[in-house]
Design an enzyme around this catalytic site. Sequence first.
Site, PDB file in Angstrom:
ATOM      1  N   ASP A 136       7.896  50.914  -6.033  1.00 63.52           N
ATOM      2  CA  ASP A 136       7.340  51.850  -7.009  1.00 63.52           C
ATOM      3  C   ASP A 136       8.236  53.074  -7.196  1.00 63.52           C
ATOM      4  O   ASP A 136       8.352  53.607  -8.301  1.00 63.52           O
ATOM      5  CB  ASP A 136       5.938  52.294  -6.580  1.00 63.52           C
ATOM      6  CG  ASP A 136       4.907  51.187  -6.778  1.00 63.52           C
ATOM      7  OD1 ASP A 136       5.046  50.417  -7.745  1.00 63.52           O
ATOM      8  OD2 ASP A 136       3.975  51.092  -5.963  1.00 63.52           O
ATOM      9  N   ARG A 195      11.919  56.336 -10.679  1.00 59.11           N
ATOM     10  CA  ARG A 195      13.239  56.913 -10.958  1.00 59.11           C
ATOM     11  C   ARG A 195      13.842  56.295 -12.221  1.00 59.11           C
ATOM     12  O   ARG A 195      14.475  56.983 -13.022  1.00 59.11           O
ATOM     13  CB  ARG A 195      14.172  56.721  -9.765  1.00 59.11           C
ATOM     14  CG  ARG A 195      13.800  57.584  -8.558  1.00 59.11           C
ATOM     15  CD  ARG A 195      14.864  57.526  -7.500  1.00 59.11           C
ATOM     16  NE  ARG A 195      14.978  56.204  -6.899  1.00 59.11           N
ATOM     17  CZ  ARG A 195      14.243  55.776  -5.873  1.00 59.11           C
ATOM     18  NH1 ARG A 195      13.315  56.565  -5.349  1.00 59.11           N
ATOM     19  NH2 ARG A 195      14.428  54.567  -5.372  1.00 59.11           N
ATOM     20  N   ASN A 230       3.906  59.904 -12.796  1.00 58.12           N
ATOM     21  CA  ASN A 230       2.770  59.838 -11.871  1.00 58.12           C
ATOM     22  C   ASN A 230       2.049  61.169 -11.703  1.00 58.12           C
ATOM     23  O   ASN A 230       0.922  61.316 -12.134  1.00 58.12           O
ATOM     24  CB  ASN A 230       3.230  59.327 -10.504  1.00 58.12           C
ATOM     25  CG  ASN A 230       3.031  57.839 -10.340  1.00 58.12           C
ATOM     26  OD1 ASN A 230       2.646  57.153 -11.273  1.00 58.12           O
ATOM     27  ND2 ASN A 230       3.292  57.331  -9.162  1.00 58.12           N
ATOM     28  N   THR A 238      -3.564  55.976  -9.097  1.00 55.55           N
ATOM     29  CA  THR A 238      -3.583  55.027  -7.974  1.00 55.55           C
ATOM     30  C   THR A 238      -2.477  55.337  -6.962  1.00 55.55           C
ATOM     31  O   THR A 238      -2.186  54.508  -6.097  1.00 55.55           O
ATOM     32  CB  THR A 238      -3.417  53.591  -8.487  1.00 55.55           C
ATOM     33  OG1 THR A 238      -2.277  53.521  -9.351  1.00 55.55           O
ATOM     34  CG2 THR A 238      -4.653  53.154  -9.256  1.00 55.55           C
ATOM     35  N   ALA A 239      -1.869  56.515  -7.068  1.00 60.48           N
ATOM     36  CA  ALA A 239      -0.813  56.906  -6.127  1.00 60.48           C
ATOM     37  C   ALA A 239      -1.355  57.980  -5.182  1.00 60.48           C
ATOM     38  O   ALA A 239      -2.356  57.771  -4.500  1.00 60.48           O
ATOM     39  CB  ALA A 239       0.413  57.381  -6.909  1.00 60.48           C
ATOM     40  N   LEU A 260      -5.121  58.954  -5.454  1.00 63.33           N
ATOM     41  CA  LEU A 260      -6.087  58.026  -4.856  1.00 63.33           C
ATOM     42  C   LEU A 260      -6.256  58.320  -3.370  1.00 63.33           C
ATOM     43  O   LEU A 260      -7.376  58.344  -2.847  1.00 63.33           O
ATOM     44  CB  LEU A 260      -5.620  56.584  -5.061  1.00 63.33           C
ATOM     45  CG  LEU A 260      -6.550  55.495  -4.526  1.00 63.33           C
ATOM     46  CD1 LEU A 260      -7.839  55.439  -5.346  1.00 63.33           C
ATOM     47  CD2 LEU A 260      -5.862  54.136  -4.549  1.00 63.33           C
ATOM     48  N   SER A 261      -5.150  58.556  -2.670  1.00 65.26           N
ATOM     49  CA  SER A 261      -5.205  58.881  -1.243  1.00 65.26           C
ATOM     50  C   SER A 261      -5.931  60.196  -0.997  1.00 65.26           C
ATOM     51  O   SER A 261      -6.514  60.401   0.063  1.00 65.26           O
ATOM     52  CB  SER A 261      -3.789  58.960  -0.668  1.00 65.26           C
ATOM     53  OG  SER A 261      -3.114  57.729  -0.811  1.00 65.26           O
TER      54      SER A 261
END
Length: 284
Positions: free
Chosen positions: A69, A74, A141, A181-182, A185-186
């Site tokens: 990912d 990048r 993101n 979702t990166a 999410l955490s």
Amino acid sequence: MKAALYPNFQKPNALSCAREACDVLAECGIEVSVSELFRKDFSDKPQVKFEDINESAKEADFVLAIGGDGTILRCAKLLIGSDTKLLGINTGTLGFMAGLEANQLDKLSLLTNEEYEISQRMTLDVVYHSEKGDITATVLNEVSARSGSFHICDFEVYADEYLIGRYRADGVLFSTPSGSTAYALSAGGPVIEPDLECIEMTLICPHTLFSRATMFSPGRRLRMKDTTTREDCMVISVDGEHFASIGVNESIEICRGKNNINFINLIGNSFHESLCKKMCKPIK
């Protein structure tokens, strides 16, 4: 048709995957270019052209990001402002943003007949008004802000100059739907379908009993102001890379990016299928 390869050879099997992708693309009549930096790795491939990836990425019909990912993020930066399409090929650990796995390279033949779907992913533009002038960046993101010394931060968030709230937390994230979702999410944020358009704000370890992620219209212009009284800068990162350090009463502005990134979906996997396959099953 022309394809540019953006491989990350620090990932396992990325080199063998990139070499095989060259062969499959050449068999389909697709011109292939690779950075001059990798000439020795493809010197036995007469069909490969060696070009500056910054130029070829914008001139190609599509770019194949081979890695995880982080590699895809990048690579996406190279495509900002162009119509080039992005296809991620996963040779990393998760590869949630990838459209293919390394063992599915035969599906690359679908590119010749445009037998694929396009998912337009929104971006965010971030601006830091420094003493030396404006510093800008575009992210796919998230934008993250947190203490450089891991102390708790005090900050304010404004939407179109209206004060949304004053917060104490380890930091804050401003995410796109792709970034939901990166890191977000955490940090306890919700899952958002990537085709939606909104800006998500998620506090990182807030010092409160009541905290929920907040969704803003993509037309909002957000501003985060550091109000921490001690001499400690907040560190701003964009898609995991350092962007700036801001001090007391300094701020950054976040708004919807001017450009989208076009992701290729070759095999018809829905977002929810990928979510279940790559984020649920490993936990079970």
